[in-house]
Design a protein around this motif. Structure first.
Motif, PDB file in Angstrom:
ATOM      1  N   ALA A 112       0.833  -1.206   0.000  1.00  0.00           N
ATOM      2  CA  ALA A 112       0.000   0.000   0.000  1.00  0.00           C
ATOM      3  C   ALA A 112       0.869   1.258   0.000  1.00  0.00           C
ATOM      4  O   ALA A 112       0.589   2.222  -0.723  1.00  0.00           O
ATOM      5  CB  ALA A 112      -0.923  -0.013   1.222  1.00  0.00           C
ATOM      6  N   LYS A 113       1.912   1.249   0.798  1.00  0.00           N
ATOM      7  CA  LYS A 113       2.808   2.404   0.850  1.00  0.00           C
ATOM      8  C   LYS A 113       3.471   2.639  -0.498  1.00  0.00           C
ATOM      9  O   LYS A 113       3.613   3.787  -0.957  1.00  0.00           O
ATOM     10  CB  LYS A 113       3.867   2.171   1.937  1.00  0.00           C
ATOM     11  CG  LYS A 113       4.882   3.308   2.073  1.00  0.00           C
ATOM     12  CD  LYS A 113       4.207   4.596   2.516  1.00  0.00           C
ATOM     13  CE  LYS A 113       5.230   5.692   2.753  1.00  0.00           C
ATOM     14  NZ  LYS A 113       4.574   6.981   3.145  1.00  0.00           N
ATOM     15  N   ALA A 117      -0.113   5.020  -0.456  1.00  0.00           N
ATOM     16  CA  ALA A 117      -1.019   5.112   0.686  1.00  0.00           C
ATOM     17  C   ALA A 117      -0.481   6.089   1.722  1.00  0.00           C
ATOM     18  O   ALA A 117       0.726   6.247   1.900  1.00  0.00           O
ATOM     19  CB  ALA A 117      -1.212   3.742   1.322  1.00  0.00           C
ATOM     20  N   GLY A 121      -3.685   4.949   5.813  1.00  0.00           N
ATOM     21  CA  GLY A 121      -3.930   3.745   5.040  1.00  0.00           C
ATOM     22  C   GLY A 121      -3.089   2.579   5.514  1.00  0.00           C
ATOM     23  O   GLY A 121      -3.558   1.430   5.592  1.00  0.00           O
ATOM     24  N   GLU A 152      -8.237   5.140   4.068  1.00  0.00           N
ATOM     25  CA  GLU A 152      -7.940   6.170   3.073  1.00  0.00           C
ATOM     26  C   GLU A 152      -9.151   7.071   2.818  1.00  0.00           C
ATOM     27  O   GLU A 152      -9.028   8.285   2.682  1.00  0.00           O
ATOM     28  CB  GLU A 152      -7.486   5.519   1.759  1.00  0.00           C
ATOM     29  CG  GLU A 152      -6.106   4.893   1.805  1.00  0.00           C
ATOM     30  CD  GLU A 152      -5.008   5.930   1.911  1.00  0.00           C
ATOM     31  OE1 GLU A 152      -4.901   6.795   1.026  1.00  0.00           O
ATOM     32  OE2 GLU A 152      -4.266   5.886   2.908  1.00  0.00           O
ATOM     33  N   SER A 166      -4.231   2.627  -3.608  1.00  0.00           N
ATOM     34  CA  SER A 166      -3.572   2.123  -2.405  1.00  0.00           C
ATOM     35  C   SER A 166      -4.065   0.721  -2.054  1.00  0.00           C
ATOM     36  O   SER A 166      -3.290  -0.142  -1.635  1.00  0.00           O
ATOM     37  CB  SER A 166      -3.831   3.073  -1.234  1.00  0.00           C
ATOM     38  OG  SER A 166      -3.325   4.359  -1.504  1.00  0.00           O
ATOM     39  N   THR A 170      -2.122  -2.889  -1.680  1.00  0.00           N
ATOM     40  CA  THR A 170      -2.252  -3.823  -0.555  1.00  0.00           C
ATOM     41  C   THR A 170      -2.453  -5.245  -1.046  1.00  0.00           C
ATOM     42  O   THR A 170      -1.845  -6.195  -0.534  1.00  0.00           O
ATOM     43  CB  THR A 170      -3.441  -3.412   0.334  1.00  0.00           C
ATOM     44  OG1 THR A 170      -3.251  -2.078   0.789  1.00  0.00           O
ATOM     45  CG2 THR A 170      -3.563  -4.340   1.532  1.00  0.00           C
TER      46      THR A 170
END
Length: 199
Positions: A112-113, A117, A121, A152, A166, A170
């Protein structure tokens, strides 16, 4: 004629009175047979734990790598370092087990990052992964995804498009984490087998 001394015979270790003043020794299972039976039982337990660990790598709620490590630990407890599993092998397998668990837990948030995100998130992904553990396979898969999406949208106040991006990260991260976790589990099994077969 009995000379008053107790006779000794290999494999005869139960003593009883013969009825005429002599002593009889009745045969029982020799120690070698008992030892082989115990070795077989220890091996069966070890292999059962390892196979269950491999299955648990792909099945939720079963700590796969932990069971593989436990199998190696049982083998060491039963046969000692002479059986091939020594301190170096145990420490290495423990490290791989911890690494697999950490990567499996954080992979979704890392993905996600990578896809942009926010920290909300990421926190949502971690919370979703924890909550998802209580809902079996659907929870394992959907927990981190829904956690990121909801965090988010409602906490980071992101619009729908960035939130979905995002969430997609994930999902990809979780898939990569599963592949890496499975690879580490097979490495653990291979390490154990090499250590035992080359002892």
């Amino acid at each position: 004629k009995w000379d008053g001394e107790t006779p000794t015979f290999a494999g005869y270790d139960r003593v009883c009175d013969s009825g005429n003043g002599g002593i009889l020794r009745l045969p029982v299972a020799e120690d070698g047979v008992t030892s082989r039976i115990m070795e077989t039982l220890w091996w069966l337990l070890t292999l059962l734990l390892i196979v269950a660990g491999l299955v648990g790598t792909f099945v939720p709620m079963i700590p796969g790598s932990a069971l593989i490590f436990l199998g190696a630990l049982v083998h060491w407890a039963a046969f000692g370092s002479a059986g091939g599993v020594g301190p170096v092998t145990l420490v290495s397998l423990f490290f791989l087990m911890v690494l697999g668990q950490v990567l499996d837990f954080l992979s979704g948030s890392v993905g996600a990052k990578y896809f942009g995100a926010t920290r909300w998130g990421i926190y949502g992904g971690i919370a979703g992964a924890i909550i998802g553990l209580f809902f079996g396979l659907p929870g394992i898969i959907l927990g981190p995804v829904l956690g990121v999406l909801l965090a988010e949208l409602f906490l980071a106040k992101q619009s729908f498009s960035p939130a979905v991006r995002s969430t997609w990260g994930t999902l990809l991260g979780s898939a990569v984490g599963l592949v890496v976790k499975a690879a580490l589990a097979f490495i653990m099994v291979a390490w154990f087998l090499v250590a035992v077969l080359t002892a």
